[in-house]
Design a protein around this motif. Structure first.
Motif, PDB file in Angstrom:
ATOM      1  N   GLY A  93      36.360 -44.669 -23.991  1.00 16.54           N
ATOM      2  CA  GLY A  93      35.101 -45.269 -23.560  1.00 16.54           C
ATOM      3  C   GLY A  93      34.719 -44.994 -22.121  1.00 16.54           C
ATOM      4  O   GLY A  93      33.594 -45.290 -21.704  1.00 16.54           O
ATOM      5  N   LYS A  94      35.623 -44.419 -21.339  1.00 18.95           N
ATOM      6  CA  LYS A  94      35.306 -44.101 -19.948  1.00 18.95           C
ATOM      7  C   LYS A  94      34.329 -42.932 -19.915  1.00 18.95           C
ATOM      8  O   LYS A  94      34.313 -42.094 -20.818  1.00 18.95           O
ATOM      9  CB  LYS A  94      36.574 -43.791 -19.161  1.00 18.95           C
ATOM     10  CG  LYS A  94      37.468 -45.016 -19.007  1.00 18.95           C
ATOM     11  CD  LYS A  94      38.776 -44.694 -18.321  1.00 18.95           C
ATOM     12  CE  LYS A  94      39.637 -45.947 -18.263  1.00 18.95           C
ATOM     13  NZ  LYS A  94      41.016 -45.672 -17.886  1.00 18.95           N
ATOM     14  N   GLU A  95      33.525 -42.895 -18.852  1.00 15.92           N
ATOM     15  CA  GLU A  95      32.519 -41.840 -18.722  1.00 15.92           C
ATOM     16  C   GLU A  95      32.566 -41.220 -17.336  1.00 15.92           C
ATOM     17  O   GLU A  95      32.898 -41.876 -16.353  1.00 15.92           O
ATOM     18  CB  GLU A  95      31.108 -42.401 -18.934  1.00 15.92           C
ATOM     19  CG  GLU A  95      30.733 -42.605 -20.368  1.00 15.92           C
ATOM     20  CD  GLU A  95      29.243 -42.865 -20.528  1.00 15.92           C
ATOM     21  OE1 GLU A  95      28.710 -42.473 -21.576  1.00 15.92           O
ATOM     22  OE2 GLU A  95      28.617 -43.431 -19.607  1.00 15.92           O
ATOM     23  N   LEU A  96      32.200 -39.957 -17.285  1.00 17.91           N
ATOM     24  CA  LEU A  96      32.014 -39.238 -16.031  1.00 17.91           C
ATOM     25  C   LEU A  96      30.660 -38.549 -16.126  1.00 17.91           C
ATOM     26  O   LEU A  96      30.421 -37.768 -17.051  1.00 17.91           O
ATOM     27  CB  LEU A  96      33.125 -38.199 -15.830  1.00 17.91           C
ATOM     28  CG  LEU A  96      33.024 -37.319 -14.581  1.00 17.91           C
ATOM     29  CD1 LEU A  96      33.112 -38.157 -13.311  1.00 17.91           C
ATOM     30  CD2 LEU A  96      34.112 -36.258 -14.601  1.00 17.91           C
ATOM     31  N   ILE A  97      29.772 -38.881 -15.190  1.00 16.15           N
ATOM     32  CA  ILE A  97      28.439 -38.285 -15.178  1.00 16.15           C
ATOM     33  C   ILE A  97      28.298 -37.477 -13.900  1.00 16.15           C
ATOM     34  O   ILE A  97      28.468 -38.002 -12.794  1.00 16.15           O
ATOM     35  CB  ILE A  97      27.338 -39.366 -15.262  1.00 16.15           C
ATOM     36  CG1 ILE A  97      27.513 -40.185 -16.553  1.00 16.15           C
ATOM     37  CG2 ILE A  97      25.960 -38.717 -15.223  1.00 16.15           C
ATOM     38  CD1 ILE A  97      26.623 -41.401 -16.642  1.00 16.15           C
ATOM     39  N   LEU A  98      28.006 -36.204 -14.042  1.00 15.64           N
ATOM     40  CA  LEU A  98      27.840 -35.308 -12.901  1.00 15.64           C
ATOM     41  C   LEU A  98      26.405 -34.804 -12.857  1.00 15.64           C
ATOM     42  O   LEU A  98      25.805 -34.538 -13.898  1.00 15.64           O
ATOM     43  CB  LEU A  98      28.799 -34.120 -13.006  1.00 15.64           C
ATOM     44  CG  LEU A  98      30.284 -34.445 -13.091  1.00 15.64           C
ATOM     45  CD1 LEU A  98      31.100 -33.170 -13.257  1.00 15.64           C
ATOM     46  CD2 LEU A  98      30.749 -35.213 -11.861  1.00 15.64           C
ATOM     47  N   GLY A  99      25.874 -34.671 -11.652  1.00 14.88           N
ATOM     48  CA  GLY A  99      24.526 -34.142 -11.480  1.00 14.88           C
ATOM     49  C   GLY A  99      23.474 -35.206 -11.331  1.00 14.88           C
ATOM     50  O   GLY A  99      22.314 -34.903 -11.073  1.00 14.88           O
ATOM     51  N   ASP A 100      23.857 -36.460 -11.492  1.00 16.25           N
ATOM     52  CA  ASP A 100      22.922 -37.572 -11.362  1.00 16.25           C
ATOM     53  C   ASP A 100      22.943 -38.096  -9.926  1.00 16.25           C
ATOM     54  O   ASP A 100      21.915 -38.307  -9.303  1.00 16.25           O
ATOM     55  CB  ASP A 100      23.313 -38.667 -12.355  1.00 16.25           C
ATOM     56  CG  ASP A 100      22.291 -39.775 -12.439  1.00 16.25           C
ATOM     57  OD1 ASP A 100      21.109 -39.496 -12.199  1.00 16.25           O
ATOM     58  OD2 ASP A 100      22.675 -40.921 -12.754  1.00 16.25           O
ATOM     59  N   LYS A 101      24.138 -38.302  -9.402  1.00 21.17           N
ATOM     60  CA  LYS A 101      24.330 -38.752  -8.026  1.00 21.17           C
ATOM     61  C   LYS A 101      25.715 -38.287  -7.583  1.00 21.17           C
ATOM     62  O   LYS A 101      26.507 -37.792  -8.383  1.00 21.17           O
ATOM     63  CB  LYS A 101      24.226 -40.278  -7.930  1.00 21.17           C
ATOM     64  CG  LYS A 101      25.246 -41.021  -8.766  1.00 21.17           C
ATOM     65  CD  LYS A 101      25.066 -42.510  -8.656  1.00 21.17           C
ATOM     66  CE  LYS A 101      26.132 -43.231  -9.499  1.00 21.17           C
ATOM     67  NZ  LYS A 101      26.024 -44.685  -9.394  1.00 21.17           N
ATOM     68  N   MET A 102      25.994 -38.447  -6.304  1.00 13.18           N
ATOM     69  CA  MET A 102      27.299 -38.049  -5.792  1.00 13.18           C
ATOM     70  C   MET A 102      28.398 -38.866  -6.461  1.00 13.18           C
ATOM     71  O   MET A 102      28.242 -40.067  -6.672  1.00 13.18           O
ATOM     72  CB  MET A 102      27.357 -38.272  -4.277  1.00 13.18           C
ATOM     73  CG  MET A 102      28.676 -37.857  -3.669  1.00 13.18           C
ATOM     74  SD  MET A 102      28.762 -38.196  -1.911  1.00 13.18           S
ATOM     75  CE  MET A 102      28.844 -39.980  -1.909  1.00 13.18           C
ATOM     76  N   VAL A 103      29.482 -38.205  -6.803  1.00 18.25           N
ATOM     77  CA  VAL A 103      30.635 -38.878  -7.393  1.00 18.25           C
ATOM     78  C   VAL A 103      31.802 -38.711  -6.435  1.00 18.25           C
ATOM     79  O   VAL A 103      32.140 -37.596  -6.032  1.00 18.25           O
ATOM     80  CB  VAL A 103      30.994 -38.275  -8.772  1.00 18.25           C
ATOM     81  CG1 VAL A 103      32.245 -38.929  -9.331  1.00 18.25           C
ATOM     82  CG2 VAL A 103      29.828 -38.415  -9.733  1.00 18.25           C
ATOM     83  N   VAL A 104      32.411 -39.825  -6.068  1.00 25.50           N
ATOM     84  CA  VAL A 104      33.564 -39.791  -5.166  1.00 25.50           C
ATOM     85  C   VAL A 104      34.837 -39.713  -5.996  1.00 25.50           C
ATOM     86  O   VAL A 104      35.032 -40.483  -6.935  1.00 25.50           O
ATOM     87  CB  VAL A 104      33.601 -41.050  -4.270  1.00 25.50           C
ATOM     88  CG1 VAL A 104      34.882 -41.094  -3.443  1.00 25.50           C
ATOM     89  CG2 VAL A 104      32.379 -41.083  -3.362  1.00 25.50           C
ATOM     90  N   MET A 105      35.689 -38.748  -5.644  1.00 24.21           N
ATOM     91  CA  MET A 105      36.988 -38.623  -6.296  1.00 24.21           C
ATOM     92  C   MET A 105      38.021 -39.343  -5.434  1.00 24.21           C
ATOM     93  O   MET A 105      38.227 -38.985  -4.275  1.00 24.21           O
ATOM     94  CB  MET A 105      37.373 -37.145  -6.454  1.00 24.21           C
ATOM     95  CG  MET A 105      38.776 -36.936  -7.009  1.00 24.21           C
ATOM     96  SD  MET A 105      39.238 -35.189  -7.128  1.00 24.21           S
ATOM     97  CE  MET A 105      38.588 -34.802  -8.748  1.00 24.21           C
ATOM     98  N   GLY A 106      38.656 -40.341  -6.000  1.00 31.13           N
ATOM     99  CA  GLY A 106      39.741 -41.033  -5.303  1.00 31.13           C
ATOM    100  C   GLY A 106      41.031 -40.267  -5.507  1.00 31.13           C
ATOM    101  O   GLY A 106      41.374 -39.902  -6.630  1.00 31.13           O
ATOM    102  N   ILE A 107      41.749 -40.014  -4.432  1.00 31.55           N
ATOM    103  CA  ILE A 107      42.975 -39.208  -4.502  1.00 31.55           C
ATOM    104  C   ILE A 107      44.198 -40.116  -4.501  1.00 31.55           C
ATOM    105  O   ILE A 107      44.356 -40.958  -3.617  1.00 31.55           O
ATOM    106  CB  ILE A 107      43.063 -38.230  -3.315  1.00 31.55           C
ATOM    107  CG1 ILE A 107      41.812 -37.348  -3.253  1.00 31.55           C
ATOM    108  CG2 ILE A 107      44.335 -37.387  -3.399  1.00 31.55           C
ATOM    109  CD1 ILE A 107      41.575 -36.483  -4.461  1.00 31.55           C
ATOM    110  N   LEU A 108      45.055 -39.925  -5.476  1.00 33.52           N
ATOM    111  CA  LEU A 108      46.300 -40.686  -5.586  1.00 33.52           C
ATOM    112  C   LEU A 108      47.463 -39.710  -5.599  1.00 33.52           C
ATOM    113  O   LEU A 108      47.735 -39.066  -6.607  1.00 33.52           O
ATOM    114  CB  LEU A 108      46.300 -41.526  -6.866  1.00 33.52           C
ATOM    115  CG  LEU A 108      47.580 -42.298  -7.143  1.00 33.52           C
ATOM    116  CD1 LEU A 108      47.814 -43.365  -6.077  1.00 33.52           C
ATOM    117  CD2 LEU A 108      47.541 -42.921  -8.533  1.00 33.52           C
TER     118      LEU A 108
END
Length: 196
Positions: free
Chosen positions: A13-28
């Motif tokens: 159920g998780k989603e990733l939308i690219l191209g709509d707004k900036m997406v921040v990648m959290g680094i672990l």
């Protein structure tokens, strides 16, 4: 400007939308020796807390790395990396409210993490670090794959043109393996084999 919007919807159920707004990648980084934060999140408890914190702070995707790729770091075997991944990945997948990508260049581990619920593959060698096995795994899982530009022996003439040639090669490999174009995410690899 015509922006291409991509929506990835995953089984959980998780989603990733690219191209709509900036997406921040959290680094672990669950490593003892990463250049930015090695040793800070190398227990299941601290990794869980950091994952939750990054999600609360607005990360749109969490990228987990189990091997340091800083200059001079000691490479891990696939089995050494998998030992670390299998300790942390279940915790991160449970605590993250956003998709999780796993940074690995070992195709065996890419296959394993995708099989246990990771959402995105992240290859710092841009599908060019092996005999095509990483690309095959990405195609088999029909998952998004982050294809990063990197160079073991950087001698750039025109860095942008050199990157374009690198990505042309990566896309050819991806096409040959059967990776759908919409599943390819190009990463210029800022800080990898490049100076200011």
């Amino acid at each position: 400007m015509n922006k291409e919007k991509r929506r990835y919807t995953f089984k959980d159920g998780k989603e990733l939308i690219l191209g709509d707004k900036m997406v921040v990648m959290g680094i672990l980084n669950v490593t003892p020796d990463s250049f930015s934060d090695g040793g800070h999140w190398d227990t299941a408890g601290t990794a869980a807390d950091h994952t939750k914190g990054m999600c609360c702070d607005g990360a749109g995707i969490i990228d987990m790395g189990a091997e340091s790729t800083r200059p001079g770091s000691t490479p891990l075997t696939a089995e050494q990396e998998w030992e670390r991944l299998q300790t942390f990945l279940p915790v991160v997948l449970k605590e993250s409210t956003v998709p999780v990508s796993v940074d690995t260049y070992h195709y065996e581990n890419a296959d394993r993490v995708m099989s246990v619920g990771a959402h995105v593959m992240n290859d710092i060698w841009g599908l060019q670090g092996d005999d095509g096995s990483m690309a095959r795994v990405a195609a088999e899982h029909a998952c998004p794959v982050i294809v990063m530009h990197n160079d073991k022996n950087p001698h750039y003439h025109q860095v942008i043109e050199d990157m374009k040639r690198f990505f042309d090669t990566s896309i050819t490999i991806a096409d040959k393996a059967g990776i759908r174009r919409e599943n390819i995410i190009l990463d210029p690899g800022i800080g990898f084999a490049k100076t200011r």
